[in-house]
Design an enzyme around this catalytic site. Structure first.
Site, PDB file in Angstrom:
ATOM      1  N   ASP A  68       0.839  -1.193   0.000  1.00 46.58           N
ATOM      2  CA  ASP A  68       0.000   0.000   0.000  1.00 46.58           C
ATOM      3  C   ASP A  68       0.876   1.246   0.000  1.00 46.58           C
ATOM      4  O   ASP A  68       2.106   1.161   0.033  1.00 46.58           O
ATOM      5  CB  ASP A  68      -0.957   0.001   1.201  1.00 46.58           C
ATOM      6  CG  ASP A  68      -0.267  -0.333   2.529  1.00 46.58           C
ATOM      7  OD1 ASP A  68       0.960  -0.112   2.629  1.00 46.58           O
ATOM      8  OD2 ASP A  68      -0.930  -0.809   3.450  1.00 46.58           O
ATOM      9  N   ASN A 136      -6.791  -1.048  14.253  1.00 43.75           N
ATOM     10  CA  ASN A 136      -8.235  -1.096  14.036  1.00 43.75           C
ATOM     11  C   ASN A 136      -8.669  -2.374  13.322  1.00 43.75           C
ATOM     12  O   ASN A 136      -9.822  -2.512  12.921  1.00 43.75           O
ATOM     13  CB  ASN A 136      -8.707   0.129  13.244  1.00 43.75           C
ATOM     14  CG  ASN A 136      -8.050   0.227  11.872  1.00 43.75           C
ATOM     15  OD1 ASN A 136      -7.261  -0.640  11.481  1.00 43.75           O
ATOM     16  ND2 ASN A 136      -8.358   1.280  11.138  1.00 43.75           N
ATOM     17  N   HIS A 138      -7.336  -3.459  10.426  1.00 44.14           N
ATOM     18  CA  HIS A 138      -7.258  -3.390   8.967  1.00 44.14           C
ATOM     19  C   HIS A 138      -6.157  -4.297   8.414  1.00 44.14           C
ATOM     20  O   HIS A 138      -5.267  -4.733   9.134  1.00 44.14           O
ATOM     21  CB  HIS A 138      -7.070  -1.942   8.477  1.00 44.14           C
ATOM     22  CG  HIS A 138      -5.740  -1.321   8.770  1.00 44.14           C
ATOM     23  ND1 HIS A 138      -5.542   0.035   8.767  1.00 44.14           N
ATOM     24  CD2 HIS A 138      -4.511  -1.837   9.070  1.00 44.14           C
ATOM     25  CE1 HIS A 138      -4.285   0.314   9.034  1.00 44.14           C
ATOM     26  NE2 HIS A 138      -3.640  -0.807   9.215  1.00 44.14           N
ATOM     27  N   GLU A 143      -9.786  -0.673   5.244  1.00 41.45           N
ATOM     28  CA  GLU A 143     -10.211  -0.175   6.548  1.00 41.45           C
ATOM     29  C   GLU A 143     -11.540  -0.781   6.998  1.00 41.45           C
ATOM     30  O   GLU A 143     -12.370  -1.170   6.164  1.00 41.45           O
ATOM     31  CB  GLU A 143     -10.362   1.348   6.486  1.00 41.45           C
ATOM     32  CG  GLU A 143      -9.087   2.091   6.106  1.00 41.45           C
ATOM     33  CD  GLU A 143      -8.095   2.222   7.258  1.00 41.45           C
ATOM     34  OE1 GLU A 143      -7.952   1.259   8.051  1.00 41.45           O
ATOM     35  OE2 GLU A 143      -7.457   3.280   7.368  1.00 41.45           O
TER      36      GLU A 143
END
Length: 237
Positions: A68, A136, A138, A143
């Site tokens: 990414d 979180n 991800h 996300e």
């Protein structure tokens, strides 16, 4: 087959992860390996570089893929995924530019996703995908959301992700990222997920519940046929 290995500490995790990467390269000298960035895999890459030099392993046919990137940051900016991989993998191994498939970060749209996924397909797809677990939950920059994009896409960053240590290093606010999607990740022949670092306990517990939810994208890895997960023991306690 899913393997969950709780390691006694981060160094052991990193040593084991580097050996798995080396095994992939030794079994397939032209392997295509996707690399996550950040603090979690940093020591793994240090050991990987060290062992490649020590064992004189030929990596001239290996291709690495950037998982990414932050959208809008010049690639040479400290804190970008590009800068991380150049500093810790590409330059220490004296790799050629064509041995890294990576996203551009400025002036891009969805055609950038097509360019990167086409290059991966040209090389026969991902043999191994190295991932970290986000605070979180991800994967890459996929996300948490009621719905997920299946393919490589530009992603609006979650509040927790916008506070990522790498972005703190860059010192520039970023709202979007570009990432391989769950389709590309799940299509990898093997997945290696590393779980270490502060603030991961809640995400780890949600992952280990084995309840698959788009609100914890990492949970989809339970559907992968060949997943190895290495966990720092300090998180698993």
């Amino acid at each position: 087959m899913q393997k969950i290995n709780v390691c006694s500490h981060y160094d052991v995790l990193s040593q084991q992860a580097s050996e798995l990467l080396l095994a992939c390269i030794e079994n397939k000298p032209d392997a295509v390996i996707c690399l996550a960035t950040g603090a979690t895999p940093l020591l793994t890459y240090h050991y990987l570089v060290e062992k490649i030099h020590q064992r004189r392993i030929d990596i001239s046919k290996v291709t690495f893929v950037k998982l990414d990137e932050w959208v809008g940051l010049p690639l040479e900016t400290p804190g970008t995924c590009e800068h991380f991989l150049q500093q810790h993998v590409m330059q220490p191994l004296s790799l050629r530019a064509d041995q890294l498939i990576g996203f551009r970060s400025e002036g891009i749209d969805e055609t950038e996703c097509l360019r990167v996924t086409h290059q991966i397909a040209q090389r026969g797809g991902l043999d191994l995908c190295v991932l970290g677990l986000g605070k979180n939950g991800h994967l890459g920059l996929n996300e948490p959301s009621p719905t997920l994009e299946p393919f490589c896409h530009i992603s609006k960053l979650d509040d927790k992700t916008r506070g990522h240590d790498m972005l703190q290093q860059a010192g520039i606010p970023v709202e979007f990222g570009i990432t391989l999607g769950l389709k590309e990740i799940m299509s990898a022949r093997e997945v290696l997920m590393l779980i270490a670092g502060e603030g991961k306990q809640d995400a780890f517990e949600r992952f280990m519940s084995k309840r698959i939810s788009t609100l914890t994208p990492a949970s989809l890895l339970w559907l992968h046929e060949k997943l190895t997960c290495l966990v720092d023991g300090s998180i698993a306690r």
